[in-house]
Each structure stands twice: as C-alpha cells, then as structure tokens.
Design a protein around this motif. Structure first.
Motif, PDB file in Angstrom:
ATOM      1  N   VAL A 149       0.841  -1.188   0.000  1.00  0.00           N
ATOM      2  CA  VAL A 149       0.000   0.000   0.000  1.00  0.00           C
ATOM      3  C   VAL A 149       0.886   1.252   0.000  1.00  0.00           C
ATOM      4  O   VAL A 149       0.781   2.092  -0.883  1.00  0.00           O
ATOM      5  CB  VAL A 149      -0.945   0.033   1.210  1.00  0.00           C
ATOM      6  CG1 VAL A 149      -1.756   1.330   1.225  1.00  0.00           C
ATOM      7  CG2 VAL A 149      -1.862  -1.173   1.209  1.00  0.00           C
ATOM      8  N   ALA A 150       1.758   1.338   1.001  1.00  0.00           N
ATOM      9  CA  ALA A 150       2.633   2.507   1.108  1.00  0.00           C
ATOM     10  C   ALA A 150       3.787   2.192   2.053  1.00  0.00           C
ATOM     11  O   ALA A 150       3.616   1.434   3.011  1.00  0.00           O
ATOM     12  CB  ALA A 150       1.871   3.717   1.633  1.00  0.00           C
ATOM     13  N   THR A 151       4.940   2.772   1.752  1.00  0.00           N
ATOM     14  CA  THR A 151       6.092   2.641   2.635  1.00  0.00           C
ATOM     15  C   THR A 151       6.722   4.008   2.862  1.00  0.00           C
ATOM     16  O   THR A 151       6.524   4.938   2.071  1.00  0.00           O
ATOM     17  CB  THR A 151       7.157   1.698   2.056  1.00  0.00           C
ATOM     18  OG1 THR A 151       7.616   2.230   0.808  1.00  0.00           O
ATOM     19  CG2 THR A 151       6.607   0.296   1.858  1.00  0.00           C
ATOM     20  N   SER A 159      -2.929   2.580  -6.901  1.00  0.00           N
ATOM     21  CA  SER A 159      -4.347   2.562  -6.571  1.00  0.00           C
ATOM     22  C   SER A 159      -4.711   3.470  -5.398  1.00  0.00           C
ATOM     23  O   SER A 159      -5.894   3.779  -5.208  1.00  0.00           O
ATOM     24  CB  SER A 159      -4.795   1.134  -6.259  1.00  0.00           C
ATOM     25  OG  SER A 159      -4.060   0.620  -5.173  1.00  0.00           O
ATOM     26  N   VAL A 160      -3.721   3.896  -4.606  1.00  0.00           N
ATOM     27  CA  VAL A 160      -4.023   4.721  -3.433  1.00  0.00           C
ATOM     28  C   VAL A 160      -3.414   6.122  -3.519  1.00  0.00           C
ATOM     29  O   VAL A 160      -3.666   6.951  -2.638  1.00  0.00           O
ATOM     30  CB  VAL A 160      -3.561   4.045  -2.125  1.00  0.00           C
ATOM     31  CG1 VAL A 160      -4.127   2.627  -2.031  1.00  0.00           C
ATOM     32  CG2 VAL A 160      -2.050   4.026  -1.992  1.00  0.00           C
ATOM     33  N   LYS A 161      -2.641   6.383  -4.557  1.00  0.00           N
ATOM     34  CA  LYS A 161      -2.020   7.698  -4.687  1.00  0.00           C
ATOM     35  C   LYS A 161      -3.084   8.794  -4.722  1.00  0.00           C
ATOM     36  O   LYS A 161      -4.088   8.681  -5.412  1.00  0.00           O
ATOM     37  CB  LYS A 161      -1.176   7.761  -5.967  1.00  0.00           C
ATOM     38  CG  LYS A 161       0.151   7.031  -5.859  1.00  0.00           C
ATOM     39  CD  LYS A 161       0.935   7.135  -7.160  1.00  0.00           C
ATOM     40  CE  LYS A 161       2.259   6.396  -7.046  1.00  0.00           C
ATOM     41  NZ  LYS A 161       3.026   6.424  -8.319  1.00  0.00           N
ATOM     42  N   GLY A 162      -2.819   9.847  -3.956  1.00  0.00           N
ATOM     43  CA  GLY A 162      -3.757  10.958  -3.891  1.00  0.00           C
ATOM     44  C   GLY A 162      -4.863  10.774  -2.870  1.00  0.00           C
ATOM     45  O   GLY A 162      -5.588  11.729  -2.566  1.00  0.00           O
ATOM     46  N   MET A 203      -6.193   7.358   5.481  1.00  0.00           N
ATOM     47  CA  MET A 203      -6.906   6.876   4.299  1.00  0.00           C
ATOM     48  C   MET A 203      -8.152   7.724   4.096  1.00  0.00           C
ATOM     49  O   MET A 203      -9.047   7.733   4.944  1.00  0.00           O
ATOM     50  CB  MET A 203      -7.288   5.400   4.479  1.00  0.00           C
ATOM     51  CG  MET A 203      -6.103   4.503   4.765  1.00  0.00           C
ATOM     52  SD  MET A 203      -6.543   2.751   4.866  1.00  0.00           S
ATOM     53  CE  MET A 203      -7.510   2.739   6.364  1.00  0.00           C
ATOM     54  N   ASN A 204      -8.176   8.445   2.996  1.00  0.00           N
ATOM     55  CA  ASN A 204      -9.321   9.299   2.657  1.00  0.00           C
ATOM     56  C   ASN A 204      -9.985   8.784   1.381  1.00  0.00           C
ATOM     57  O   ASN A 204      -9.400   7.992   0.638  1.00  0.00           O
ATOM     58  CB  ASN A 204      -8.857  10.739   2.454  1.00  0.00           C
ATOM     59  CG  ASN A 204      -8.249  11.349   3.700  1.00  0.00           C
ATOM     60  OD1 ASN A 204      -8.629  11.014   4.821  1.00  0.00           O
ATOM     61  ND2 ASN A 204      -7.289  12.239   3.520  1.00  0.00           N
TER      62      ASN A 204
END
Length: 120
Positions: A48-50, A62-65, A82-83
C-alpha cells in the motif's frame, strides 16, 4: 521481542476516512523502512505505502492521492491516513517494519493485521 501493534481499522462508508497506526515495541537499535500492506479475500498481499526513516515515501498507484503514510521516529510509529475510501480498499491491513536489533542483526517484522471494511 519486537512487536508491531496496530490500531485504527473498522467499518466505514465509501468516501469516508480512517487512520491506521502501528507502533514498534521491544529492544530495538533502529527502525529503517516502515509501511503498510493489505490482503483482500482471495488475493495476494500487496504493498500500500512505505516510508523510510528519512521520510521518503512510496505508494501503490491505486491509493495515490487518497492515502498518506507518515511516521514519528522517536515513537517508532507509522501512520496511514486513508481518505476517499472505496469498497475495493476493503482488506486486512498489515504493518511492516525493517528493524536493526543490533549492528549485526537486521530483521523484518509484521503486525497482526487490522480489518478495514468499506461499504458501498
């Protein structure tokens, strides 16, 4: 013994927000990269993110922004804001940390996972 303690999962409607937290505890020399991965039913675990100890970040397309990863180094804690959540974000979210236990002992740890469910 090193543990990663996660919190913040839950049920939210599409378009809503959640914030995950993960704190590393135990006898630790230093923590390198920390991050979040997720696994939906029937799918493989995915990044997802690091975030590195210096603050450099990496996100899945898929989750950028929509998602923001951050960390508090003195607290050895990583966060995931997470928005604009979507039903396809529904998964078990796992915290990960790359940890130096000593100058010669570097290990990878995982949290127990926290469920995030987004209803449509």
């Amino acid at each position: 013994q090193v543990q990663l303690l996660e919190s913040g999962g839950g049920l939210v409607q599409a378009g809503g927000s959640l914030r995950l937290s993960c704190a590393a505890s135990g006898i630790i020399l230093s923590v390198n990269a920390m991050g979040w991965y997720r696994q939906a039913p029937g799918k493989q675990r995915e990044l997802v993110a690091t975030i590195t100890s210096g603050g450099n970040t990496n996100y899945a397309d898929s989750v950028k922004g929509r998602f923001t990863v951050s960390r508090d180094n003195p607290k050895r804690t990583v966060y995931l804001q997470m928005n604009s959540l979507k039903p396809e974000d529904t998964a078990v979210y796992y915290c990960n940390a790359d940890v130096w236990l000593s100058y010669s002992d570097r290990r990878d740890y995982w949290g127990q996972g926290t469920q995030v469910t987004v209803s449509s």
